[in-house]
Design an enzyme around this catalytic site. Structure first.
Site, PDB file in Angstrom:
ATOM      1  N   PHE A  82       0.861  -1.196   0.000  1.00 41.48           N
ATOM      2  CA  PHE A  82       0.000   0.000   0.000  1.00 41.48           C
ATOM      3  C   PHE A  82       0.890   1.236   0.000  1.00 41.48           C
ATOM      4  O   PHE A  82       0.639   2.189   0.736  1.00 41.48           O
ATOM      5  CB  PHE A  82      -0.929  -0.020   1.219  1.00 41.48           C
ATOM      6  N   GLY A  94      -9.283  18.261  -7.769  1.00 43.73           N
ATOM      7  CA  GLY A  94      -8.152  18.788  -8.542  1.00 43.73           C
ATOM      8  C   GLY A  94      -8.277  18.508 -10.020  1.00 43.73           C
ATOM      9  O   GLY A  94      -9.354  18.636 -10.613  1.00 43.73           O
ATOM     10  N   CYS A 103      -0.822   3.241 -10.798  1.00 40.89           N
ATOM     11  CA  CYS A 103      -1.584   2.184 -10.113  1.00 40.89           C
ATOM     12  C   CYS A 103      -3.090   2.255 -10.321  1.00 40.89           C
ATOM     13  O   CYS A 103      -3.715   1.276 -10.705  1.00 40.89           O
ATOM     14  CB  CYS A 103      -1.293   2.235  -8.618  1.00 40.89           C
TER      15      CYS A 103
HETATM   16  C1  UGA Z   1      -1.689   4.519  -4.692  1.00 40.00           C
HETATM   17  C2  UGA Z   1      -2.235   4.150  -3.299  1.00 40.00           C
HETATM   18  O1  UGA Z   1      -2.442   5.323  -2.528  1.00 40.00           O
HETATM   19  C3  UGA Z   1      -1.253   3.225  -2.550  1.00 40.00           C
HETATM   20  O2  UGA Z   1      -1.820   2.818  -1.312  1.00 40.00           O
HETATM   21  C4  UGA Z   1      -0.996   2.004  -3.424  1.00 40.00           C
HETATM   22  O3  UGA Z   1      -0.065   1.124  -2.812  1.00 40.00           O
HETATM   23  C5  UGA Z   1      -0.415   2.448  -4.759  1.00 40.00           C
HETATM   24  O4  UGA Z   1      -1.368   3.325  -5.410  1.00 40.00           O
HETATM   25  C6  UGA Z   1      -0.184   1.222  -5.590  1.00 40.00           C
HETATM   26  O5  UGA Z   1      -1.141   0.553  -5.956  1.00 40.00           O
HETATM   27  O6  UGA Z   1       0.983   0.833  -5.761  1.00 40.00           O
HETATM   28  P1  UGA Z   1       0.062   6.321  -5.596  1.00 40.00           P
HETATM   29  O7  UGA Z   1      -0.438   5.957  -6.952  1.00 40.00           O
HETATM   30  O8  UGA Z   1       1.520   6.387  -5.377  1.00 40.00           O
HETATM   31  O9  UGA Z   1      -0.517   5.287  -4.485  1.00 40.00           O
HETATM   32  O10 UGA Z   1      -0.505   7.757  -5.287  1.00 40.00           O
HETATM   33  P2  UGA Z   1      -1.600   8.464  -4.356  1.00 40.00           P
HETATM   34  O11 UGA Z   1      -0.894   9.299  -3.376  1.00 40.00           O
HETATM   35  O12 UGA Z   1      -2.598   7.510  -3.824  1.00 40.00           O
HETATM   36  O13 UGA Z   1      -2.287   9.433  -5.419  1.00 40.00           O
HETATM   37  C7  UGA Z   1      -2.932   8.905  -6.577  1.00 40.00           C
HETATM   38  C8  UGA Z   1      -3.541  10.033  -7.372  1.00 40.00           C
HETATM   39  O14 UGA Z   1      -4.614  10.630  -6.671  1.00 40.00           O
HETATM   40  C9  UGA Z   1      -2.565  11.180  -7.664  1.00 40.00           C
HETATM   41  O15 UGA Z   1      -2.728  11.597  -9.002  1.00 40.00           O
HETATM   42  C10 UGA Z   1      -2.970  12.281  -6.700  1.00 40.00           C
HETATM   43  O16 UGA Z   1      -2.689  13.558  -7.173  1.00 40.00           O
HETATM   44  C11 UGA Z   1      -4.466  12.039  -6.633  1.00 40.00           C
HETATM   45  N1  UGA Z   1      -5.080  12.546  -5.390  1.00 40.00           N
HETATM   46  C12 UGA Z   1      -4.809  11.992  -4.186  1.00 40.00           C
HETATM   47  C13 UGA Z   1      -5.998  13.581  -5.478  1.00 40.00           C
HETATM   48  O17 UGA Z   1      -6.294  14.100  -6.583  1.00 40.00           O
HETATM   49  N2  UGA Z   1      -6.606  14.044  -4.348  1.00 40.00           N
HETATM   50  C14 UGA Z   1      -6.342  13.497  -3.119  1.00 40.00           C
HETATM   51  O18 UGA Z   1      -6.949  13.949  -2.113  1.00 40.00           O
HETATM   52  C15 UGA Z   1      -5.413  12.451  -3.033  1.00 40.00           C
END
Ligand code: UGA
Length: 469
Positions: A158, A271, A278
């Site tokens: 995760f 956003g 992922c």
């Molecule tokens: C995601 C999951 O959060 C991890 O738990 C998981 O292990 C990982 O995928 C995976 O499957 O390997 P990640 O893709 O690194 O992690 O990024 P996140 O921080 O979850 O963000 C994903 C997207 O959502 C980004 O584009 C981010 O900008 C966007 N986001 C996130 C938003 O637009 N708003 C938010 O409030 C949070």
């Protein structure tokens, strides 16, 4: 950084990409002896020199410490890693395959590479995100190749890029899927310092939940988690569109939602749309798993298509504000799919740049770590935000890197051709931008915003809000 005594546990990590490198370096940090296997020569040379081939805060330091303590080593030869290992972690990639769901080529190669060297006393751990049922298939394939049973445990990751080391060492939960009790015990033992938060610099109060279940459920938890998070983001972005249309403020709406403990405040930032390697891949594969099982994945597909539509909606909003984009100069701040990473996979900012360029605009980007987009040579890069903004008709914030919160718009004002800022992450200090003479627009926030102060109940700075996500 604290160092731990050697534990005596030996770990093999097969595939040192984003996940494998973090797993290898972090286990070495706990005092385990770890050998990582990487077949790409360039990546291997970097790892042996203590450098990941991607940007991940804190990771290079862990690599260097692990190497210098001789707890960590890297090789291209699986036999060297597997011999003597207590556990073999499969961390190879399994990209989406439009025809077959997931492309398991790397997993097949990894099994072929380890099979001649594994023993029934060892445990193989699937850490890569593989389709539900894949661990069963790994166990069957190993049995066929070796002639005996090798225990297979599912241990989904995760890890968020940009916070991966922290997420590994201080998780909210650790999931183990399997039915072989001694094998589960061995994997649990490797995680013991994390489960008890007993290593130096651990967070004593933050004891993770341990979830032990069968393999299929462990595989499901990973897909279900990413699907939940992505769907939630698709929903908040759709709500932001409605806010935009009716004159409501998504930041206040999100604050009003997030204070309900049944909803919670994280992953509610509207956003430019979600991206990364992922979410979309996992939702696509999960939808395939559902269809194969005879279930219609209505919501999973809706989350994906809503995200695609949202990115278009943001582009169209910007195009409307700009008048026309033909021959306009656009300054694009932030290119990676999110801050603290250089990952461009499914980056919403890159798609936005492509749309601007297709509409006839000249786009100059700046990003703190990304210095070019290989597939998009038309996208120019400046060495700082001021360089990108010079002569610009519009400044678009696309990825909310912390350094943009510090940007002094008063020094930017004399450089631009038109004072227009579109903040697609609702991240900038709106009154400060407006105070510097810019017309400021955000996502799902009313036009009179600059006079109303900070988002989110006006109590917490945007950067602080982001750091708790
Ligand atoms: C995601 C999951 O959060 C991890 O738990 C998981 O292990 C990982 O995928 C995976 O499957 O390997 P990640 O893709 O690194 O992690 O990024 P996140 O921080 O979850 O963000 C994903 C997207 O959502 C980004 O584009 C981010 O900008 C966007 N986001 C996130 C938003 O637009 N708003 C938010 O409030 C949070």
């Amino acid at each position: 950084m604290g160092v731990e005594l050697e534990t005596g546990w030996h770990v093999a990590v097969i595939g040192c990409g984003y996940v494998g490198t973090v797993v290898a370096a972090s286990f070495a940090r706990l005092g385990h002896r770890v050998t990582g296997v990487e077949i790409n020569e360039e990546k291997l040379a970097d790892l042996q020199a203590g450098k990941a081939h991607f940007y991940e805060p804190g990771l290079d330091l862990l690599l260097r410490v692990g190497l210098s303590r001789s707890l960590l080593s890297f090789t291209a030869v699986a036999a060297e890693a597997v011999a003597g290992a207590d556990a073999v972690f499969l961390c190879v990639d399994a990209p989406e395959d439009p025809e077959r769901g997931a492309d398991l080529t790397s997993v097949r190669s990894a099994i072929a590479a380890i099979a001649p060297h594994v023993s029934p006393e060892q445990v193989v751990v699937t850490k890569s995100t593989l389709p539900v049922g894949a661990a069963e298939w790994v166990a069957t394939t190993l049995r066929r190749e070796t002639g005996f049973d090798v225990p297979v445990v599912v241990n989904p990751e995760f890890l968020r890029e940009g916070a991966a080391v922290d997420d590994f060492l201080h998780p909210s939960r650790v999931v183990f899927g399997g039915d072989d009790v001694p094998a589960l015990g061995r994997v649990e033992a490797l995680y013991r310092p994390i489960l008890d938060q007993s290593f130096e610099s651990a967070r004593e109060g933050d004891i993770p939940e341990i979830i032990v279940t069968n393999r299929a459920s462990a595989e499901m938890i990973k897909y279900a988690a990413n699907t939940f998070l992505a769907s939630r983001l698709s929903l908040i972005n759709e709500i932001a569109q409605i806010c935009d249309a009716v004159g409501a403020d998504i930041e206040d709406v999100a604050a009003g939602l997030g204070t309900d403990p049944r909803i919670g405040s994280r992953y509610l930032r509207a956003g430019l749309g979600w991206g990364g390697s992922c979410f979309d891949k996992d939702l696509a594969i999960f939808a395939g798993v559902a269809r194969e099982a005879g279930v219609r994945p209505t919501l999973i597909e809706a989350a994906r298509s809503a995200n695609k539509a949202h990115r278009v909606w943001v582009f169209e909003k910007i195009a409307t504000l700009a008048g026309s984009l033909a021959d306009k100069r656009v300054a694009l701040l932030g290119i990676s799919f999110k801050p603290e990473t250089d990952d461009l996979r499914d980056a919403p900012a890159v798609e936005l740049a492509q749309r601007f360029i297709a509409a006839g605009a000249q786009v100059t980007a700046h990003d703190p770590v990304v210095k070019g987009v290989p597939d998009l040579p038309e996208l120019a890069f400046a060495s700082d935000a001021h360089g990108a903004a010079t002569g610009a008709d519009l400044v678009v914030l696309a990825t909310e890197w912390d350094e943009y919160a510090e940007l002094d718009f008063a020094t930017l004002a004399p450089l631009v051709a038109r004072r227009l800022v579109i903040d697609t992450r609702n991240f900038l200090d709106a009154p400060a931008v407006a105070g510097a003479g810019f017309e400021y627009h955000a996502i799902g926030r009313p036009g009179d915003l600059p006079h109303r102060g900070r988002p989110g109940g006006h109590t917490m700075p945007a950067t602080a809000q982001r750091s708790v996500q």
